[in-house]
Design a protein around this motif. Structure first.
Motif, PDB file in Angstrom:
ATOM      1  N   LEU A 382      23.696 -10.322   0.808  1.00  0.00           N
ATOM      2  CA  LEU A 382      23.759 -10.882   2.163  1.00  0.00           C
ATOM      3  C   LEU A 382      23.850 -12.410   2.154  1.00  0.00           C
ATOM      4  O   LEU A 382      24.644 -12.999   2.879  1.00  0.00           O
ATOM      5  CB  LEU A 382      22.528 -10.451   2.969  1.00  0.00           C
ATOM      6  N   LYS A 383      23.009 -13.047   1.314  1.00  0.00           N
ATOM      7  CA  LYS A 383      22.893 -14.517   1.379  1.00  0.00           C
ATOM      8  C   LYS A 383      23.247 -15.233   0.081  1.00  0.00           C
ATOM      9  O   LYS A 383      23.216 -16.459   0.024  1.00  0.00           O
ATOM     10  CB  LYS A 383      21.446 -14.909   1.733  1.00  0.00           C
ATOM     11  N   GLY A 384      23.507 -14.480  -0.973  1.00  0.00           N
ATOM     12  CA  GLY A 384      23.659 -15.132  -2.278  1.00  0.00           C
ATOM     13  C   GLY A 384      22.322 -15.710  -2.718  1.00  0.00           C
ATOM     14  O   GLY A 384      21.262 -15.150  -2.428  1.00  0.00           O
ATOM     15  N   LEU A 385      22.335 -16.837  -3.401  1.00  0.00           N
ATOM     16  CA  LEU A 385      21.089 -17.485  -3.849  1.00  0.00           C
ATOM     17  C   LEU A 385      20.784 -18.706  -2.986  1.00  0.00           C
ATOM     18  O   LEU A 385      20.109 -19.641  -3.414  1.00  0.00           O
ATOM     19  CB  LEU A 385      21.219 -17.888  -5.324  1.00  0.00           C
ATOM     20  N   LYS A 386      21.301 -18.636  -1.733  1.00  0.00           N
ATOM     21  CA  LYS A 386      21.265 -19.788  -0.829  1.00  0.00           C
ATOM     22  C   LYS A 386      19.859 -20.333  -0.610  1.00  0.00           C
ATOM     23  O   LYS A 386      19.631 -21.548  -0.629  1.00  0.00           O
ATOM     24  CB  LYS A 386      21.883 -19.376   0.510  1.00  0.00           C
ATOM     25  N   ASN A 387      18.894 -19.424  -0.377  1.00  0.00           N
ATOM     26  CA  ASN A 387      17.520 -19.877  -0.064  1.00  0.00           C
ATOM     27  C   ASN A 387      16.991 -20.860  -1.100  1.00  0.00           C
ATOM     28  O   ASN A 387      16.441 -21.907  -0.754  1.00  0.00           O
ATOM     29  CB  ASN A 387      16.562 -18.679   0.022  1.00  0.00           C
ATOM     30  N   GLU A 388      17.144 -20.522  -2.369  1.00  0.00           N
ATOM     31  CA  GLU A 388      16.558 -21.353  -3.427  1.00  0.00           C
ATOM     32  C   GLU A 388      17.460 -22.544  -3.763  1.00  0.00           C
ATOM     33  O   GLU A 388      16.982 -23.653  -3.988  1.00  0.00           O
ATOM     34  CB  GLU A 388      16.280 -20.519  -4.685  1.00  0.00           C
ATOM     35  N   LEU A 389      18.774 -22.315  -3.782  1.00  0.00           N
ATOM     36  CA  LEU A 389      19.681 -23.410  -4.132  1.00  0.00           C
ATOM     37  C   LEU A 389      19.709 -24.503  -3.068  1.00  0.00           C
ATOM     38  O   LEU A 389      19.915 -25.678  -3.384  1.00  0.00           O
ATOM     39  CB  LEU A 389      21.094 -22.867  -4.367  1.00  0.00           C
ATOM     40  N   THR A 390      19.451 -24.129  -1.797  1.00  0.00           N
ATOM     41  CA  THR A 390      19.368 -25.146  -0.728  1.00  0.00           C
ATOM     42  C   THR A 390      18.233 -26.120  -1.016  1.00  0.00           C
ATOM     43  O   THR A 390      18.360 -27.334  -0.832  1.00  0.00           O
ATOM     44  CB  THR A 390      19.157 -24.472   0.648  1.00  0.00           C
TER      45      THR A 390
END
Length: 669
Positions: A382-390
């Protein structure tokens, strides 16, 4: 044995040969050097001259020839140089060399270098066998901690020899037969101990007494056992031996604890659905040697929703396995513990839990690992690894903004802010991404185990993943061929230190490595390493995903594996810049008050912050002097890479490992 001088040999050779044949009853003999230039109190020259083994006593011509060869090896043919002829021992089960104190510093250990595999007598002295580097350290004042009958017997013989020679500083060559008979092949004085401290033995005695009190906290109080309720290891999980060194100074230890092992590691695992242990200090230090408390590590690998009893059962079994097979200490996440769902989880439970849990418990465990792993994979689709990479990108923006101004402005609030941001936006997201990376590798390995992928496909796929390390290789090549400037290269990579947490380790932009002319070989071509799975393989992966109730497609799984491995390396690259900058700030500030990098390395992070707040120079200088003195002595204390009971303070094996080679090439030396 029989010995004689060159003068006697020239005058009376035939009688000496007859004497050898008559008095040495063994079928084989060894002709050994005994030059005036070796084995004195000033110089050893051990191994410099020739010795020849396995000469038959009835071969007179060979005896004469080889005695002449040994005399000739001395170079200086002085008439009073000698040769020793000994019976050659054949039924040896173990042979080697013992130093009765450490050579470099006189630390009170029997250092035993031995070979118990080849049944030969000279592999340790010649260094010709892969088994010639087995080492055991035994504290000289140990009391009844030795369990091995053969080493007990050896130590008895060594102590007897020390009494007979009235010396505690000996270099001994020995052999032991299968029925525990000890043979002394040679003994010489230890010639020079470079940094001998007369008070060292007393210091060790007190240090062990105090450390045993601390370690007794981990023993089972009910049966007054010497065995701990955990296993300490330097390479499991967060691997301090690699990250900060087997022996590390206070600043590096306190930084690593503050940024990762005090609580960041467990908070990250809790967020992913793992159990958070009640005690969160993952790393303990003994004599400046950092260890992972594997009980906490193993607890944190279990899903949070299983019962307490099931968790205890699983963790205790994994601890028992690590005690039994300590050589697996650097591979616990693949060869001892289960850390996520995988396509071969049934086999893993059979192999790694060995019928310790019943069918109902097995079903619960599989269900919870599947739920945990599915949640991570679905979130990725759904989001890729966006949460942590942001968060990692926010840290990068902060780093760029704070260093726009080339002047280093240092105040306590800036330092505290940078440490907290490094944790919140750096090490915590990295901890999650590192866990994703391990899950990715576990899933990949299980695809190989289930014959969905071949080992060759796995190798080609992994080589095709372009990480920050391959980017560095490519940029080095561009720097070599002058396609980028040194300024560009150091702006991007200048913060890197060979020892990330060590203030004494120079950054790339401080190092002489990138000064002057470059003489690098062409080492990386990114176009070579491109790999796509065949459609047939992707279909097989889709089938196994459906069969295991994992609700993503093969392309998403491949994407997760690639992105997780890349993100793990990239996030480490970014957060280590904050660590490097924090160390640089300390270095810059304290240089103005004449404190060197080395001085600072002996202080805790808390000491440095305390000074910035209170400016008590006398206090901090006294602490540096005191810590230097303690470190100097404590760093001489030997501990094994893995230990689980109090006896390991006094009997220290050198752990034999299977190496982790990141190559399929071979090096023989």
């Amino acid at each position: 044995l029989i010995y004689f001088s060159l003068k006697e040999w020239k005058k009376n050779r035939n009688n000496l040969v007859r004497n050898i044949k008559k008095n040495l009853k063994s079928k084989y003999i060894i002709i050994r050097s005994s030059s005036l230039e070796e084995d004195s109190k000033k110089i050893s020259n051990a191994g410099k001259y020739l010795s020849i083994n396995n000469i038959e006593t009835n071969q007179i011509g060979k005896i004469i020839l080889n005695v002449n060869r040994v005399f000739k090896s001395y170079g200086n043919l002085r008439s009073n140089n000698q040769v020793i002829v000994q019976e050659s021992i054949k039924n040896i089960s173990m042979s080697g060399v013992v130093f009765t104190h450490e050579l470099e510093n006189g630390a009170p250990y029997y250092a035993i270098n031995y070979d118990d595999q080849t049944f030969l007598t000279d592999t340790v002295t010649s260094g010709t066998s892969e088994y010639s580097n087995r080492t055991l350290y035994i504290y000289r004042n140990q009391k009844n901690q030795l369990k091995s009958k053969r080493f007990k017997k050896l130590i008895e013989c060594i102590k007897d020899l020390e009494l007979r020679l009235n010396s505690k500083y000996l270099d001994i060559e020995f052999g032991i037969t299968k029925n525990l008979k000890c043979f002394l092949f040679q003994v010489r004085p230890i010639t020079v101990i470079k940094n001998k401290d007369k008070n060292l033995e007393k210091y060790f005695e007190n240090a062990f007494k105090n450390k045993k009190k601390k370690l007794s906290f981990f023993t089972n109080k009910k049966n007054s056992s010497l065995t701990f309720n955990t296993v300490f290891g330097q390479m499991p999980d967060w691997n301090p031996a690699e990250m900060i060194g087997k022996t590390s100074k206070p600043l590096a230890i306190s930084l690593y604890k503050n940024l990762i092992t005090n609580n960041v590691w467990s908070e990250a695992r809790k967020d992913l659905g793992y159990y958070k242990p009640l005690k969160t200090n993952l790393m303990e230090t003994f004599f400046y040697q950092p260890y992972i408390n594997t009980k906490l590590s193993f607890e944190s690998f279990t899903p949070k929703n299983i019962s307490k009893n099931l968790r205890i059962k699983i963790v205790n079994h994994w601890l028992d396995k690590l005690r039994k097979y300590p050589h697996l200490h650097d591979k616990v996440e693949f060869d001892i513990a289960i850390t996520c769902y995988s396509f071969d989880i049934d086999e893993k439970i059979r192999n790694l839990l060995n019928n310790k849990i019943n069918k109902k418990e097995k079903k619960i465990l599989i269900k919870e690992y599947l739920k945990l792993t599915n949640k991570i994979l679905l979130n990725y689709s759904l989001k890729g690894l966006k949460n942590e990479l942001t968060k990692i990108e926010k840290l990068k923006i902060f780093q760029n903004e704070i260093y726009k101004n080339k002047k280093l402005n240092i105040n306590i609030e800036d330092i505290k802010k940078e440490i907290n941001l490094c944790k919140r936006l750096g090490t915590k997201p990295f901890s999650k991404l590192a866990r994703y990376g391990f899950i990715a590798e576990t899933l990949l390995k299980s695809l190989v185990n289930k014959n969905i992928l071949s080992s060759l496909e796995l190798k080609k796929f992994l080589l095709s993943i372009k990480t920050i390390a391959s980017e560095l290789s490519y940029d080095l090549e561009k720097l070599r061929s002058k396609n980028v400037s040194k300024q560009f290269f150091l702006k991007k990579y200048g913060h890197l230190r060979p020892g990330t947490y060590d203030i004494c380790s120079k950054r790339y932009d401080e190092s002489s490595l990138f000064r002057g002319k470059f003489n690098l070989k062409k080492n990386y071509n990114p176009k070579k390493n491109v790999y796509f799975f065949k459609k047939e393989t992707l279909n097989k992966i889709n089938l196994i995903l459906n069969k295991n109730s994992i609700n993503i497609k093969s392309n998403d799984l491949i994407g997760f594996i690639k992105d997780s491995i890349k993100a793990r390396e990239y996030s480490k690259f970014i957060f280590t810049k904050s660590i490097s900058n924090i160390l640089k700030k300390f270095q810059f500030y304290f240089k103005k008050i004449n404190l060197s990098r080395d001085d600072l390395s002996y202080l805790n992070l808390e000491d440095l912050i305390d000074f910035l707040e209170n400016k008590n120079l006398k206090k901090i200088k006294n602490k540096i002097l005191k810590n230097k003195e303690i470190y100097k002595k404590d760093s001489l204390i030997r501990l094994p890479l893995v230990f689980s009971d109090l006896s390991s303070l006094e009997v220290i094996p050198f752990q034999i490992n299977s190496p982790n080679f990141i190559t399929n090439k071979k090096v023989v030396g």
